[in-house]
Design a protein around this motif. Structure first.
Motif, PDB file in Angstrom:
ATOM      1  N   PRO A  49       0.797  -1.239   0.000  1.00 57.05           N
ATOM      2  CA  PRO A  49       0.000   0.000   0.000  1.00 57.05           C
ATOM      3  C   PRO A  49       0.831   1.292   0.000  1.00 57.05           C
ATOM      4  N   PRO A  50       1.825   1.452   0.896  1.00 51.59           N
ATOM      5  CA  PRO A  50       2.584   2.708   0.832  1.00 51.59           C
ATOM      6  C   PRO A  50       3.443   2.815  -0.427  1.00 51.59           C
ATOM      7  N   LEU A  51       3.912   1.685  -0.941  1.00 50.78           N
ATOM      8  CA  LEU A  51       4.720   1.716  -2.154  1.00 50.78           C
ATOM      9  C   LEU A  51       3.882   2.175  -3.346  1.00 50.78           C
ATOM     10  N   ARG A  52       2.687   1.632  -3.482  1.00 50.84           N
ATOM     11  CA  ARG A  52       1.789   2.048  -4.570  1.00 50.84           C
ATOM     12  C   ARG A  52       1.419   3.533  -4.437  1.00 50.84           C
ATOM     13  N   ASP A  53       1.079   3.950  -3.222  1.00 45.96           N
ATOM     14  CA  ASP A  53       0.701   5.346  -3.002  1.00 45.96           C
ATOM     15  C   ASP A  53       1.841   6.294  -3.380  1.00 45.96           C
ATOM     16  N   SER A  54       3.053   5.938  -3.022  1.00 46.77           N
ATOM     17  CA  SER A  54       4.207   6.781  -3.321  1.00 46.77           C
ATOM     18  C   SER A  54       4.439   6.883  -4.827  1.00 46.77           C
ATOM     19  N   LEU A  55       4.393   5.758  -5.513  1.00 44.24           N
ATOM     20  CA  LEU A  55       4.620   5.791  -6.962  1.00 44.24           C
ATOM     21  C   LEU A  55       3.517   6.555  -7.688  1.00 44.24           C
ATOM     22  N   MET A  83      -5.521  15.591 -17.023  1.00 43.91           N
ATOM     23  CA  MET A  83      -4.987  14.996 -15.791  1.00 43.91           C
ATOM     24  C   MET A  83      -5.885  13.862 -15.325  1.00 43.91           C
ATOM     25  N   GLY A  84      -7.187  14.054 -15.382  1.00 44.22           N
ATOM     26  CA  GLY A  84      -8.117  13.004 -14.965  1.00 44.22           C
ATOM     27  C   GLY A  84      -8.009  11.768 -15.836  1.00 44.22           C
ATOM     28  N   LEU A  85      -7.911  11.970 -17.138  1.00 43.32           N
ATOM     29  CA  LEU A  85      -7.772  10.835 -18.057  1.00 43.32           C
ATOM     30  C   LEU A  85      -6.438  10.113 -17.837  1.00 43.32           C
ATOM     31  N   ALA A  86      -5.394  10.891 -17.638  1.00 43.83           N
ATOM     32  CA  ALA A  86      -4.087  10.276 -17.410  1.00 43.83           C
ATOM     33  C   ALA A  86      -4.074   9.463 -16.119  1.00 43.83           C
ATOM     34  N   MET A  87      -4.746   9.946 -15.090  1.00 50.20           N
ATOM     35  CA  MET A  87      -4.784   9.210 -13.825  1.00 50.20           C
ATOM     36  C   MET A  87      -5.538   7.893 -13.976  1.00 50.20           C
ATOM     37  N   MET A  88      -6.502   7.864 -14.896  1.00 51.86           N
ATOM     38  CA  MET A  88      -7.216   6.605 -15.143  1.00 51.86           C
ATOM     39  C   MET A  88      -6.273   5.569 -15.735  1.00 51.86           C
ATOM     40  N   VAL A  89      -5.246   6.011 -16.427  1.00 51.57           N
ATOM     41  CA  VAL A  89      -4.261   5.100 -17.003  1.00 51.57           C
ATOM     42  C   VAL A  89      -3.166   4.787 -15.978  1.00 51.57           C
ATOM     43  N   ILE A  90      -2.764   5.795 -15.207  1.00 57.25           N
ATOM     44  CA  ILE A  90      -1.657   5.627 -14.260  1.00 57.25           C
ATOM     45  C   ILE A  90      -2.003   4.650 -13.142  1.00 57.25           C
ATOM     46  N   GLU A  91      -3.210   4.740 -12.600  1.00 59.23           N
ATOM     47  CA  GLU A  91      -3.602   3.878 -11.471  1.00 59.23           C
ATOM     48  C   GLU A  91      -3.382   2.394 -11.782  1.00 59.23           C
ATOM     49  N   PRO A  92      -3.971   1.844 -12.868  1.00 64.04           N
ATOM     50  CA  PRO A  92      -3.746   0.425 -13.142  1.00 64.04           C
ATOM     51  C   PRO A  92      -2.305   0.115 -13.549  1.00 64.04           C
ATOM     52  N   MET A  93      -1.627   1.081 -14.162  1.00 61.64           N
ATOM     53  CA  MET A  93      -0.235   0.858 -14.549  1.00 61.64           C
ATOM     54  C   MET A  93       0.630   0.668 -13.300  1.00 61.64           C
ATOM     55  N   VAL A  94       0.446   1.520 -12.305  1.00 59.13           N
ATOM     56  CA  VAL A  94       1.215   1.398 -11.064  1.00 59.13           C
ATOM     57  C   VAL A  94       0.843   0.102 -10.349  1.00 59.13           C
ATOM     58  N   ASP A  95      -0.440  -0.232 -10.324  1.00 57.41           N
ATOM     59  CA  ASP A  95      -0.862  -1.467  -9.664  1.00 57.41           C
ATOM     60  C   ASP A  95      -0.211  -2.691 -10.306  1.00 57.41           C
ATOM     61  N   SER A  96      -0.019  -2.677 -11.624  1.00 59.85           N
ATOM     62  CA  SER A  96       0.622  -3.823 -12.272  1.00 59.85           C
ATOM     63  C   SER A  96       2.134  -3.797 -12.085  1.00 59.85           C
ATOM     64  N   MET A  97       2.718  -2.592 -12.007  1.00 64.98           N
ATOM     65  CA  MET A  97       4.165  -2.486 -11.773  1.00 64.98           C
ATOM     66  C   MET A  97       4.535  -2.937 -10.373  1.00 64.98           C
ATOM     67  N   VAL A  98       3.688  -2.623  -9.401  1.00 67.18           N
ATOM     68  CA  VAL A  98       4.006  -2.909  -8.008  1.00 67.18           C
ATOM     69  C   VAL A  98       3.484  -4.302  -7.659  1.00 67.18           C
ATOM     70  N   SER A  99       4.235  -5.267  -8.135  1.00 67.89           N
ATOM     71  CA  SER A  99       4.005  -6.674  -7.833  1.00 67.89           C
ATOM     72  C   SER A  99       5.391  -7.301  -7.760  1.00 67.89           C
ATOM     73  N   PRO A 100       5.531  -8.477  -7.181  1.00 67.65           N
ATOM     74  CA  PRO A 100       6.869  -9.084  -7.150  1.00 67.65           C
ATOM     75  C   PRO A 100       7.472  -9.225  -8.553  1.00 67.65           C
ATOM     76  N   GLN A 101       6.658  -9.628  -9.522  1.00 63.82           N
ATOM     77  CA  GLN A 101       7.157  -9.805 -10.881  1.00 63.82           C
ATOM     78  C   GLN A 101       7.529  -8.459 -11.510  1.00 63.82           C
ATOM     79  N   GLY A 102       6.688  -7.448 -11.299  1.00 64.38           N
ATOM     80  CA  GLY A 102       6.954  -6.124 -11.863  1.00 64.38           C
ATOM     81  C   GLY A 102       8.211  -5.493 -11.294  1.00 64.38           C
ATOM     82  N   LEU A 103       8.395  -5.590  -9.979  1.00 66.18           N
ATOM     83  CA  LEU A 103       9.581  -5.015  -9.357  1.00 66.18           C
ATOM     84  C   LEU A 103      10.835  -5.775  -9.756  1.00 66.18           C
TER      85      LEU A 103
END
Length: 181
Positions: A49-55, A83-103
């Protein structure tokens, strides 16, 4: 009574040694898990949770500054919409990056890391790159350790925090040029 006088200082020294060395042991386990692609160990060493929030915050700030520099007095409404449209893309992108495989993938993709061969020079084994090549460590506080990894686009800082007796990755500070925007 004599045994207590001997064991108490020994116990205190052991606890102090563990407190000082435990982040380095955790970092070693983190590196080994990356090398071995052991997602179970990586998963136990990451506080998501804090890692995702920070990214997400870093990406949001980088995007806002990029949009502000490009707007040059244009409509604030269009910038907010973008900005709103970009955040719709950023949220799932960060969620997929912040996984053991992504890191693990992000850390292994260091093309400038020093190459090391796990066996003798004549071996057929492929060489691995050390994602922590040239890294330095320092304490921010008694319960926080920074690992600074040099990269050509700027230093990446991995922040490990004490979680009771364990250390977990809680933050990755990326240079603006390394953010995927």
């Amino acid at each position: 009574m004599k045994a207590l006088k001997f064991l108490l200082p020994l116990l205190l020294v052991s606890l102090l040694a563990y407190a000082l060395l435990s982040p380095y042991l955790a970092l070693h386990q983190f590196k080994t898990a990356l090398d071995n692609k052991d997602t179970v160990v990586l998963d136990s060493r990451i506080n998501y949770p804090p890692l995702r929030d920070s990214l997400k915050s870093q990406m949001r700030n980088a995007l806002a500054s990029k949009l502000a520099s490009r707007s040059n007095g244009r409509s604030e409404a269009f910038a907010s919409l973008g900005m709103g449209l970009a955040m719709m893309v950023i949220e799932p992108m960060v969620d997929s990056m912040v996984s053991p495989q992504g890191l693990a993938g992000m850390m292994r993709d260091n093309p400038h890391a020093a190459s090391r061969s796990p066996d003798k020079a004549g071996s057929d084994a492929p060489s691995k790159t050390d994602p922590f090549a040239g890294a330095t460590t320092h304490y921010r506080s008694w319960d926080q350790l920074d690992v600074v990894v040099p990269r050509p686009e700027g230093n990446i800082s991995l922040v490990f925090k004490r979680d009771t007796l364990r250390w977990k990755l809680t933050d990755i500070l990326l240079p603006a040029s390394a953010l995927p925007l």
